[in-house]
Scaffold this motif. Structure first.
Motif, mmCIF file in Angstrom:
data_model
loop_
_atom_site.group_PDB
_atom_site.id
_atom_site.type_symbol
_atom_site.label_atom_id
_atom_site.label_comp_id
_atom_site.label_asym_id
_atom_site.label_seq_id
_atom_site.Cartn_x
_atom_site.Cartn_y
_atom_site.Cartn_z
ATOM 1 N N MET A 1 0.844 -1.197 0.000
ATOM 2 C CA MET A 1 0.000 0.000 0.000
ATOM 3 C C MET A 1 0.881 1.250 0.000
ATOM 4 O O MET A 1 1.757 1.403 0.822
ATOM 5 C CB MET A 1 -0.904 -0.009 1.233
ATOM 6 N N ASP A 2 0.614 2.155 -0.974
ATOM 7 C CA ASP A 2 1.388 3.399 -1.061
ATOM 8 C C ASP A 2 0.436 4.557 -1.345
ATOM 9 O O ASP A 2 0.624 5.306 -2.300
ATOM 10 C CB ASP A 2 2.457 3.270 -2.151
ATOM 11 N N ALA A 3 -0.594 4.664 -0.526
ATOM 12 C CA ALA A 3 -1.589 5.708 -0.732
ATOM 13 C C ALA A 3 -1.041 7.064 -0.293
ATOM 14 O O ALA A 3 -0.151 7.150 0.552
ATOM 15 C CB ALA A 3 -2.861 5.370 0.047
ATOM 16 N N HIS A 4 -1.580 8.109 -0.881
ATOM 17 C CA HIS A 4 -1.194 9.471 -0.494
ATOM 18 C C HIS A 4 -2.403 10.377 -0.637
ATOM 19 O O HIS A 4 -3.405 10.024 -1.264
ATOM 20 C CB HIS A 4 -0.035 9.977 -1.360
ATOM 21 N N GLY A 5 -2.302 11.551 -0.048
ATOM 22 C CA GLY A 5 -3.362 12.539 -0.186
ATOM 23 C C GLY A 5 -3.207 13.347 -1.458
ATOM 24 O O GLY A 5 -2.421 13.014 -2.348
ATOM 25 N N ALA A 6 -3.944 14.429 -1.518
ATOM 26 C CA ALA A 6 -3.976 15.233 -2.739
ATOM 27 C C ALA A 6 -2.633 15.900 -3.010
ATOM 28 O O ALA A 6 -1.964 16.382 -2.101
ATOM 29 C CB ALA A 6 -5.066 16.294 -2.620
ATOM 30 N N ILE A 7 -2.257 15.925 -4.285
ATOM 31 C CA ILE A 7 -1.014 16.554 -4.735
ATOM 32 C C ILE A 7 -1.326 17.424 -5.952
ATOM 33 O O ILE A 7 -2.001 16.979 -6.889
ATOM 34 C CB ILE A 7 0.049 15.505 -5.132
ATOM 35 N N ALA A 8 -0.837 18.652 -5.957
ATOM 36 C CA ALA A 8 -0.895 19.514 -7.138
ATOM 37 C C ALA A 8 0.495 19.531 -7.757
ATOM 38 O O ALA A 8 1.425 20.093 -7.182
ATOM 39 C CB ALA A 8 -1.345 20.913 -6.756
ATOM 40 N N ARG A 9 0.625 18.873 -8.892
ATOM 41 C CA ARG A 9 1.916 18.825 -9.593
ATOM 42 C C ARG A 9 1.898 19.886 -10.695
ATOM 43 O O ARG A 9 1.072 19.830 -11.610
ATOM 44 C CB ARG A 9 2.164 17.439 -10.176
ATOM 45 N N ILE A 10 2.818 20.817 -10.602
ATOM 46 C CA ILE A 10 2.851 21.953 -11.515
ATOM 47 C C ILE A 10 4.034 21.810 -12.471
ATOM 48 O O ILE A 10 5.176 21.643 -12.027
ATOM 49 C CB ILE A 10 2.970 23.279 -10.746
ATOM 50 N N SER A 11 3.743 21.917 -13.755
ATOM 51 C CA SER A 11 4.799 21.885 -14.771
ATOM 52 C C SER A 11 5.105 23.310 -15.221
ATOM 53 O O SER A 11 4.308 23.934 -15.931
ATOM 54 C CB SER A 11 4.371 21.044 -15.977
ATOM 55 N N LEU A 12 6.259 23.821 -14.802
ATOM 56 C CA LEU A 12 6.669 25.151 -15.244
ATOM 57 C C LEU A 12 7.071 25.139 -16.716
ATOM 58 O O LEU A 12 6.960 26.160 -17.398
ATOM 59 C CB LEU A 12 7.803 25.656 -14.362
ATOM 60 N N ALA A 13 7.499 23.986 -17.212
ATOM 61 C CA ALA A 13 7.780 23.866 -18.646
ATOM 62 C C ALA A 13 6.505 24.056 -19.451
ATOM 63 O O ALA A 13 6.518 24.646 -20.540
ATOM 64 C CB ALA A 13 8.415 22.510 -18.948
ATOM 65 N N ALA A 14 5.380 23.561 -18.927
ATOM 66 C CA ALA A 14 4.102 23.772 -19.603
ATOM 67 C C ALA A 14 3.727 25.252 -19.589
ATOM 68 O O ALA A 14 3.229 25.788 -20.599
ATOM 69 C CB ALA A 14 3.019 22.938 -18.940
ATOM 70 N N VAL A 15 3.973 25.935 -18.473
ATOM 71 C CA VAL A 15 3.700 27.368 -18.405
ATOM 72 C C VAL A 15 4.535 28.108 -19.452
ATOM 73 O O VAL A 15 4.033 28.983 -20.177
ATOM 74 C CB VAL A 15 3.985 27.919 -16.996
#
Length: 362
Positions: A1-15
């Motif tokens: 089991m490797d559950a986690h809570g919410a994560i916002a992954r931001i790609s600055l390359a996409a920006v």
């Protein structure tokens, strides 16, 4: 089991990609990159740092947002879209190379009587149809005359407007009329003009003028209700994810969640996601709102709670505790999720709370 809570992954390359896409659409204009509201939920200082070698100007809504960028090492000019609220903010703006928007006579009078340590750049806000803030086109000549008499204002001043309906293709004539009103009020009277928000950048090339003002498109989201960012060459900058923290067998006829708002029509498997309105996921997301688990779309069921949301995995679903859940991002556009919820993607990305973990992936 490797559950986690919410994560916002931001790609600055996409920006950066989206910034260059805006430049591609308006190759002769300078770019005023809008990073208000914490860069639409993507991290204002991180986004501004990623764009500091490309943006000509940054724009924010609040004085405190500009202060944060300066304290974080951003040296470009910063425009206060709502201007200043008092003499202290005006004097600070002059000292720290904040440019200011003037949209009401009280601000103008304060500028006329307040001594400044350095000359300041002013943008006159013209109300071309939004009818929130700004001077009417008919007032522009008199206001420009007063501004021209203020020695501590860099001359000539600039002018900007904000379109009310540029994101509605069926209302094109409304925006064309706004463009005409603005141009008639400012032609030959100002140094630089800025008319286009993201919708204007994409749909009204005749209004690109000296500066464009991309906001939501920098983050990979289109302002048009019938599109998503990838349709127009944008890349989503945020992947909002969480994980399954429980998978349980569920009998036909049994409800799920508060108030029993959803009852399963068949035996199935229910997945429980570690996300809720305490993370900024919308409480009003209805049953049927999609999420992606291992690349498979599954529907939300039951009410979104503060800490958990539930999905119907189906009787044959083989998802397991710990599997990652994409709430929106690459492969599931925020625009699509917003349509299910009955809101706009702007709200989804800006309403995330402090609880999710933030990661910058490039």
């Amino acid at each position: 089991m490797d559950a986690h809570g919410a994560i916002a992954r931001i790609s600055l390359a996409a920006v950066q990609h989206n910034f260059r896409r805006a430049k591609q659409l308006a190759p002769t204009a300078k770019v005023m990159a809008v990073v208000k509201a914490n860069a639409y939920g993507h991290g204002d200082l991180s986004v501004a740092t990623a764009l500091k070698n490309e943006a000509d100007l940054f724009a924010v809504a609040r004085f405190e947002e500009a202060q944060k960028l300066r304290a974080g090492g951003i040296t470009q000019p910063i425009l206060l879209l709502s201007g200043f609220l008092n003499a202290d903010q005006l004097q600070y703006s002059a000292r720290h190379n904040f440019q200011v928007c003037i949209h009401q006579t009280e601000q103008l009078a304060l500028l006329e009587r307040t001594p400044l340590a350095a000359p300041i750049t002013v943008w006159l806000k013209i109300d071309s149809g939004m009818h929130r803030i700004g001077f009417t086109p008919e007032q522009a000549e008199a206001i420009l005359a007063r501004l021209s008499a203020i020695k501590q204002v860099i001359q000539p001043v600039n002018a900007l407007t904000h379109f009310a309906r540029a994101d509605e293709p069926e209302q094109r004539a409304v925006t064309e009329a706004a463009i005409t009103r603005f141009k008639q009020a400012t032609a030959g009277k100002v140094k630089h003009s800025a008319l286009c928000n993201s919708a204007g950048v994409m749909a009204f090339p005749e209004a690109h003028a000296d500066f464009i003002r991309p906001g939501i498109m920098l983050y990979g989201i289109t302002p048009f209700s019938d599109q998503q960012g990838t349709d127009v060459g944008l890349r989503p900058a945020m992947n909002f994810t969480s994980s399954l923290i429980a998978v349980r067998e569920h009998k036909a006829g049994e409800p799920v969640g508060y108030a029993g708002s959803w009852v399963s029509p068949r035996d199935t498997r229910i997945g429980v996601i570690a996300v809720g309105y305490g993370d900024g996921y919308p409480r009003m997301a209805p049953a049927g709102t999609p999420v992606l688990i291992n690349g498979r779309r599954v529907p939300l069921v039951g009410r979104v709670a503060m800490d958990m949301a539930t999905v119907d995995l189906g009787p044959e679903g083989n998802e397991q505790v710990g599997d990652e859940v994409l709430l929106w991002g690459e492969g599931l556009a925020a625009e699509e999720v917003a349509r299910h919820v009955g809101t706009i993607a702007y709200e989804l990305v800006t309403r995330l709370t402090a609880r999710p973990r933030w990661e910058y992936v490039d």
